[in-house]
Structure formats: C-alpha cells, structure tokens
Motif scaffolding. Structure first.
Motif, mmCIF file in Angstrom:
data_model
loop_
_atom_site.group_PDB
_atom_site.id
_atom_site.type_symbol
_atom_site.label_atom_id
_atom_site.label_comp_id
_atom_site.label_asym_id
_atom_site.label_seq_id
_atom_site.Cartn_x
_atom_site.Cartn_y
_atom_site.Cartn_z
ATOM 1 N N LYS A 89 -4.165 3.758 1.925
ATOM 2 C CA LYS A 89 -4.437 2.321 1.912
ATOM 3 C C LYS A 89 -4.406 1.743 0.505
ATOM 4 N N ARG A 90 -4.297 2.607 -0.499
ATOM 5 C CA ARG A 90 -4.360 2.100 -1.867
ATOM 6 C C ARG A 90 -3.045 1.482 -2.306
ATOM 7 N N LYS A 91 -3.169 0.667 -3.390
ATOM 8 C CA LYS A 91 -1.974 0.108 -4.021
ATOM 9 C C LYS A 91 -1.529 1.062 -5.125
ATOM 10 N N GLN A 116 -0.010 11.076 -8.667
ATOM 11 C CA GLN A 116 -0.060 10.560 -7.294
ATOM 12 C C GLN A 116 1.087 9.597 -7.024
ATOM 13 N N ARG A 117 1.389 8.767 -8.011
ATOM 14 C CA ARG A 117 2.522 7.840 -7.843
ATOM 15 C C ARG A 117 3.815 8.612 -7.614
ATOM 16 N N GLN A 164 -3.565 1.712 -8.285
ATOM 17 C CA GLN A 164 -4.847 2.420 -8.212
ATOM 18 C C GLN A 164 -4.656 3.937 -8.215
ATOM 19 N N LEU A 165 -3.427 4.398 -8.412
ATOM 20 C CA LEU A 165 -3.145 5.833 -8.361
ATOM 21 C C LEU A 165 -2.858 6.380 -9.751
ATOM 22 N N SER A 187 0.848 -1.194 0.000
ATOM 23 C CA SER A 187 0.000 0.000 0.000
ATOM 24 C C SER A 187 0.886 1.247 0.000
ATOM 25 N N TYR A 200 -5.194 8.425 0.306
ATOM 26 C CA TYR A 200 -4.799 7.283 -0.536
ATOM 27 C C TYR A 200 -3.901 6.280 0.178
#
Lengths: 336, 278, 293
Positions: A128-130, A138-139, A133-134, A91, A126
């Motif tokens: 909790k996201r992997k 955002q990455r 999913q961004l 995450s 974000y």
C-alpha cells in the motif's frame, strides 16, 4: 519462453554511428550480460531490443520474428530501469499492476499475480505504500516485481543495481540470479561492472566503442580474451601489459604481452622472467596486491596470497609466470 | 541568522505593523463605509468604526445594486474566472504534452507561435480583438468574456517546464507497460501534475476575476457585467452623489472570492507564483 | 534541454496542440496582424472606406504633442509605480526576514492584496481621496491642505501611483522574501563575524545576491504599470486632468473606443506591441541566464 536474435544491428545518431553491427543469438532461458565501459553503446543496444530506440540497420528478432517496427508493449518484454522509473503517485500494488490493468487482465488474476510476485520479493507488507516511502533496495524490488507480474518472454535490465550501495548490490545480485533461475525467463542485462557480469551471466558480451569485442561464457572470456581490451576489462585487478620486446625474440613492433596479476609470482632467486622494484604493497588480508615498476618503467601488479610476507617498498624482486599464462596481442589489440 | 534582540526587535515589529496598516487601511475604510448610512458618509468626516447597516447594505447590493444586482455580477465573474482558469489549464496541458513528448512536423514553429504570446497582454491588441469578438457575435456572452483571454502562453510554459523535469524513464516504463500516449497522459502525467494544476488554477482564477478592460468592452448589457468592472458603472455620471455604502459593499464582495482563494491556498499559491514566473 | 523521443505519431500531437493554436491564431495573431494592417490606413469619417497612408499614422503620432506627452506620462508613471512598490516591498521583506517568529503571520497579512483587482484598488483609493467625501481629503483640509486631484495634475498622478503600487506590494514582497530566505545563513553570519554591520551587510552581500530577483521584478513591474494599471486609471481619473494621467494603454482605449480613431489607435497598438516585444526579449535573456545559474 523466447529466443532473441540480433543480426548485424547498427545504430546511428545523425551521421555518427555508435553501434557498428552486433550479432548475437540468445537461447531460451539464457542470462546474457552486456558489459562495457560507459559510452560503449551497451544501453543503446538494450534499448533497441526494448523498442525504445529505433534500429538504424540490421534486425532484432524475438522468437525468430523481426521486431524492428513493433511497439515495446507488443514485444512481450519487461524492463527494469536504472532509476527504477516507478510511478511516484501510485502505490506499490498499482505500480506492479499497471501493465496488467492496461491489458485488461481480470481483477482477481491481477491480485493473484501481484500477490505472488510480492511474496517472492518480500514486498507483501509494503503493497500500500508509495515509492517514496521505500528504501533503495525495496524500490529496486518493486521495479523487479513490475517486470515479473507480466510474465514476459524476455527480461531487460538496464544497470538495475548501480543506484544501490555496495553491500545491497551484492545481495540483490544474488536475488536476481536466483529469481531468473526459478522463472527461467530469457534475460538481457546491461552493466558496467565486470564482477556483476561475471557472476550473473551464462554468457556475456564485452562491448567497447560500439563493437562487441567478445561473446562467451564468463570463465572462457576470462581465460581466453580475444582482444587486449577484453583482457584489461575483465578481471580485477586488471591484466598487466608489457612490451614484448623486453623478453627477447623479435616480435612485431607494438606487440604486447598480457599477464594477469594472479599469475605472477615474486621470486627471490630461481627462474624469473623479469626484475622489478616494489613501489608499494596493499595488504588486504586474504591477499596482497604488490605494485612494482620494471626497468623500462612499466607498472606491474602482482596478486599474492595474504599469508605470504609483505614485500618491503623499494626492494627488488624477480617476477615469474608460466608461459601458458602469457597472452600476446598485436599493436591493434588483437590476440595473436 | 544574526538575531535581533531588544529594541531592534521591537522596531522591526513596529515597521511591519506600519506596513500591514498601510495595506489594511483602505480596506478597513471600505468595510466601515459598507456598514453605515449614506448620510454618515456624505457629511465628512466619516466614522472610523463600523455602523449597524451591514446586513441592509449588503442585501441591497446583492439583490438590486445600481444597474444590475451584484449577485448576478458575482455569478458572471465566477463563470468568467473559472472558465478562463479551466480553459487555459486544459489547452495548456494538451499543447505542452504535445510539445514535450512528441516530434512532429512544425513542432518548432508551433512552439514559437505559442511562446511569442508569452508577455503580450490583451490590452495591446484591444481594438482588433474586440472586432474579432464582435464579428463572432460574442458581445455580451460568456464565450466572449472567456475565449480571447485564454490565448496566452504562461500556463503552457509552466507545464512544459514541469514535464521536462519528469524523468524520461517514466514514459518509457509506461510504454513498455503497454500505455499508449493518452493513457500515459491520464494515468501518469496528469496525477503527477496535480499540485502544479492546483497552483495554476489559483493564479489564473485571480487573473480572470480581476479582468477589467476586456469585460468593459465586451459587455454592454448590465446583466452580463462582471463585478470588478461593474463597480465603476455604479458611479453616477455628472454631479449626482454616488451611493457609497452600496459601492463599498460591492467592492468588498468583489475582493472576497479571490482573497479567500489566496489565503486558503496560500502555500500552493506562493509556490505556483514563484514557479510560474521563473 | 530536449527530452528523448518518446512517443510516435503525427496526428495525435497535432490534435493536442490544435486548440491552443486555433485560439492563439484567432484572438492573438489575427488581431495583431489587423492592428499592423490598420495602422497603415486612415478611415474616412463615415467608416466606409480606408485610405492607405503608409507610415503616416506613425509620423502623425510621433509629431502629436498629446501622444508624446502620453509617452512621458507613461515613463514617469511606471518609474514611480515600480520604485514605490518595490521599495516598500523590499523594506518590509527585509524586516520580515529578520524575524524568526512571526514572519509567516506577516506574510499572510501582507499577501492577500495581490487578490484585489487594480480596478477595485482604484475605487478604494478614490473613496479615501474623494474631493467631497474622502476621509483623507477631509483630514488634509483640517491641516490646511486643499486636496483636489480632479483639478491638480500632480495630485492626480500621485494618487494613481499610490493606488497602483499599493496592490503590487504583496507580489513584490513575496518574491523578495523568498529571495532573502534563499540566501544561505552562513554567508550572512560570516559577514557578521567579519565585523560588517547590518547596513554594510545589506549593501555588500544581501543586495547583490538579490539582484537576479530585483531585475526580474523590475521587468514584471514595468509591464504591470504599462498595462494592468488601466483599471486604476479608468476608475480614478479617466486619464485626466488635461490628460495628465493618460498612459499609453489608456490612450489606445480612449482613441480607439471613445474617439473612434481606428488608424491612430492601431498605430499606437503597434508601438506598444514593439515595446512589449522589447521587454519580452529582455525577459527571455534573463530567463536564459537564470537557467545557467
């Protein structure tokens, strides 16, 4: 807080030397950008500072301590990769916390530091996201966050914005600059984009073919390029190069005159250095780029205010510039 | 897609159904045979619909069998198949990690030593391998059933291929983050390989379960027989009539575990199969 | 393709690779070396000493009519198994590919015989064709055909071929279907618009595009027919009648374990080794080519 010193740094792959001795001292808190075309060795230079490439000759020092044989993790650095290199199965929180977990930072402190970095980067929703999913931006921020939470002495950036679209790139550029100011961490940043270099750098290193052609503050490099390569690489549109012989006098053979597009004016009558014919004009609104050919066939670009009338294709004009803007380069490309 | 309509579509379905029937028929017959009395079989033709002796026949097979209870053979097969799958996966993960992420003396030589074994099945070197196992005292043992079959490069090859596709930056990022090699292996590489590991497990489990020649040689004690090789041992020598209901029940029991694995993990298995053979 | 150097260290990678190297050395290279070594000797009848005979075992084998017959048997057997299993699989895959709905269901129905061991497949087919109780035997008898694979060599060969091919169809089907579904629809549609009917489309477009998979399956199926069918043959015919179904692997086993003729069995192993090595080289060439696609 740290300084970084490169002493006659060289790198060879097999028998081929790709970096031919770079010297540089980076002050504490300074933002230094290495800029150059692809293949000039800028990434290799950065990777040597990171400890991901071995040093063939010379020394990398961080805080005056030689680091040539130190593992990356022990150099007190953090790095942001071009591809971000986020761990796909973790995450956002775990990505950012990973280095802290390895160095056995207490759980509560990890959470506090990640939360703070996430807050700065607007990543809190974000966590909790992997990574998959961004969005790209955002990455990129997660990669930044991963670097920030460690509170390293030095940030290393390897073309961190080149995978983003143009608009996002401008936005992230600003964010990086603001962040670095806030944190005051010494930074070394690699890019092939001269605009990025000009806007981010306290000082920049212009590299070509494994040589640092010039090191200096962006405006100083722009105003006073030491080599024809630097003059051509920094500034957009690039500097015009003309054979010096056509301006009279008897310069050494091969001598070139460099003149920036923004320093040339079209004249109709009055003093002019040269006659040229318009090939085409690009009106961009705020400014107009006029492309012309001189009698000896060289191309020359003029950048003029958008409010001025757009010259007609095929029309002939006089070109004028002030002598102080003329830059002369020897055949080898060195400034005379 | 150039779509088929009307008669063509029906013909296509008919063709598929014939194909499926060809695949199913032998298994259906075996199932029917496992549910009837011996009498129904030895006086041909045998019925084509199941009888009422299902529980009886399977209980008899599982608890007493012919030479050894089939339950024991199932257990042996499970140990062997799991041992082979897990063992291969572990040694392959480790060696592929070493080959892809390190430069060490002899790397090229080791690489080739492993990869020449890629397609040489145990059947080719059966006699000397048997002697080696016998010399180690591995006859009638689980290690004898498992270890010699672990020496193959397919899994190593697959993991190597997969590791090559993992971006170098991930390892570099982990290095900058302070991860030592084994930490990187456990924290990053292993979780990223999860689907590959699962797919390979299915394939190797079936490979192990279906072994025939090797267990035939290495196990002489009926209590160490695996089910696939044990079926043949159930046929009487000479002219005695075979106990068909029990033999057919055993055949079905022998195919149930691998079939369940294949069907339940169909997607993984198809992917793993196509990947591993690329 | 080489990865960038990432981790330093010598002992760690050596330790990591050691288990595989040790197992490979003990259970692969040593036995393979033993096979080559033993192939140069003939043991005395009591197994107490060995006489060096050079290539004598090989010369003997190549002049042995039984061994040469086994070569021919293997060639016929593996050709038939490969052609039957690939032919049926391709046919079913082409049908399944034409269905928009239901191809997944058929795939599930066809996929699982892959999990059935060759030896078990052998038992199932033996049961159907058993000379005393077999259902098919009985129905053939009603039609006036006297099936007896225990005595008839051709019937024995036919039975082991079908039993071997049966279990292999699902494997080939999977690959053919994957290959067919990977062909861009637009290519086939373009051909249909150009006026090519189904059979023409298949011959001129689909089959050529499938050729990498077909070639790959060819090699894999030949290897399967060479080795993994041991279980089928051992359960159904035990190599008989009159060695009509004794393929090379079966002969290694029967000479080595049943006949205890270690020198000859070792020499046969070496010949098999060479054959597989050849197939491996072909396979590797093929893998390389595929990488470049």
């Amino acid at each position: 807080m740290a300084t970084v010193t490169l002493e006659n740094l060289k790198k060879s792959f097999g028998d081929t030397e790709v970096i031919h001795g770079v010297n540089m001292h980076i002050e504490d808190g300074e933002f230094v950008v290495i800029v150059g075309p692809s293949g000039c060795g800028k990434s290799t230079l950065l990777r040597m500072v990171a400890g991901l490439e071995t040093v063939s000759a010379g020394t990398v020092k961080i805080n005056d301590t030689p680091m040539n044989d130190t593992e990356p993790m022990d150099r007190d650095i953090a790095m942001v990769f071009q591809t971000y290199a986020l761990y796909p199965h973790m995450s956002v929180f775990d990505n950012m916390a990973y280095s802290l977990k390895i160095s056995r930072v207490p759980r509560a402190e990890i959470e506090a530091r990640v939360a703070k970095a996430a807050d700065m980067l607007e990543l809190t929703p974000y966590l909790k996201r992997k990574p998959r999913q961004l969005s790209g931006g955002q990455r990129q921020r997660v990669a930044m966050g991963r670097a920030i939470v460690r509170k390293p002495a030095v940030f290393l950036f390897d073309e961190p914005l080149s995978n983003l679209d143009a608009k996002l790139r401008v936005q992230m550029r600003l964010e990086i600059k603001t962040l670095q100011r806030e944190l005051g961490v010494t930074s070394l940043y690699v890019t092939h984009d001269q605009v990025e270099a000009m806007t981010l750098a306290d000082r920049m290193i212009v590299m070509t073919a494994g040589v640092a052609d010039q090191i200096g503050a962006p405006l100083e490099v722009y105003a006073n390029p030491k080599t024809a390569f630097v003059a051509g690489f920094i500034g957009s549109p690039p500097t015009n190069f003309l054979d010096a012989a056509q301006f009279g006098g008897s310069p050494a053979p091969g001598t070139q005159v460099g003149i920036r597009p923004e320093h040339v004016r079209l004249t109709n009558g009055g003093a002019s250095n040269l006659e040229a014919r318009v090939v085409y004009a690009e009106p961009l609104g705020a400014e107009t780029l006029v492309h012309l050919t001189t009698p000896d066939g060289s191309a020359i670009t003029v950048r003029q205010d958008g409010a001025l009338p757009v010259p007609e294709e095929g029309s002939s004009h006089g070109l004028h510039w002030d002598a102080e803007h003329e830059m002369r380069f020897s055949e080898a490309g060195q400034r005379i | 897609m150039v779509e088929k309509r009307g008669a063509g579509l029906w013909l296509t379905h008919v063709g598929m159904i014939i194909g499926v029937a060809f695949i199913f028929f032998p298994i259906w017959l075996a199932f029917v045979a496992s549910t009837v009395e011996q009498q129904a079989i030895v006086r041909p033709p045998m019925p084509l619909l199941p009888g009422d002796k299902l529980v009886e026949n399977y209980t008899r097979a599982l608890t007493s069998g012919v030479n050894a209870p089939v339950a024991t053979m199932l257990f042996n097969s499970a140990i062997m198949a799991t041992g082979i799958a897990v063992g291969k996966i572990i040694i392959s993960l480790l060696s592929a990690f070493a080959i892809v992420y390190f430069r060490f003396p002899g790397r090229q030589i080791f690489f080739w030593l492993i990869f020449v074994t890629l397609m040489l099945p145990v059947e080719v070197r059966i006699v000397p391998t048997y002697e080696v196992a016998a010399n180690f005292g591995m006859l009638n043992s689980y290690s004898g059933l498992i270890l010699p079959l672990i020496a193959s490069a397919t899994a190593t090859f697959l993991f190597r291929q997969f590791f090559m596709t993992v971006p170098s930056e991930l390892a570099e990022a982990a290095r900058v983050d302070g991860a030592r090699p084994m930490r990187f292996f456990f924290d990053i590489l292993l979780p990223m390989s999860r689907t590959n590991i699962a797919a390979l497990f299915v394939i190797l489990f079936i490979f192990g379960w279906n072994q025939y020649l090797w267990p035939l040689l290495i196990t002489t004690d009926p209590s160490m027989n695996t089910i696939v090789m044990g079926i043949k041992q159930m046929f009487p020598s000479g002219d005695d009539t075979a106990d068909w209901p029990v033999i057919m029940a055993t055949s079905l029991l022998a195919m149930i575990p691998p079939v369940i694995v294949v069907i339940s993990m169909q997607r993984l298995f198809v992917r793993g199969l196509v990947d591993s053979e690329k | 393709m080489e990865k960038r150097i990432t981790f330093k260290g010598v002992w760690l990678p050596l330790a990591l690779i050691a288990p595989q190297i040790v197992i490979t050395a003990v259970f692969f290279f040593y036995p393979a070396g033993q096979a080559i070594w033993q192939s140069l000797f003939i043991p005395d009848p009591f197994g107490l000493s060995m006489t060096y005979v050079g290539l004598g075992n090989f010369e003997f084998l190549l002049s042995d009519p039984f061994y040469r017959a086994s070569f021919v048997t293997t060639a016929i057997f593996s050709t038939l198994v490969t052609v039957v299993s690939m032919g049926v699989a391709l046919f079913l895959a082409v049908l399944a590919d034409r269905l928009i709905k239901g191809s997944g269901t058929y795939r599930t129905l066809l996929i699982w015989p892959y999990a059935v061991a060759p030896a078990v497949a052998g038992v199932l087919w033996l049961f159907m064709f058993n000379t005393r109780v077999g259902v098919i035997t009985w129905y053939l008898g009603q039609l006036g055909y006297d099936w007896n694979h225990v005595l008839n060599e051709n019937e024995a060969m036919g039975l082991v071929v079908v039993a071997s091919a049966w279990g292999r169809i699902s494997y080939n089907f999977l690959f053919f279907l994957a290959g067919l579904q990977a062909i861009p629809r637009s290519v086939i549609e373009a051909a249909a618009i150009d006026g090519a009917r189904f059979w023409t489309r298949f011959r001129t477009i689909v089959f050529p595009l499938l050729s990498p998979i077909t070639f790959f399956l060819l090699v894999v199926n030949v290897v399967y027919a060479f080795f993994e069918t041991f279980g089928v043959i051992h359960t159904i015919t035990s190599g008989g009648p009159q060695q009509a179904t004794t393929i090379l692997v079966y002969k290694v086993y029967s000479d080595g374990f049943v006949g205890q003729d270690l020198g000859s069995s070792a020499a046969q192993s070496v010949i098999l080794l060479a054959l597989v090595a050849l197939l491996t080289v072909i396979q590797f060439k093929f893998i390389e080519r595929r990488v470049h696609y």
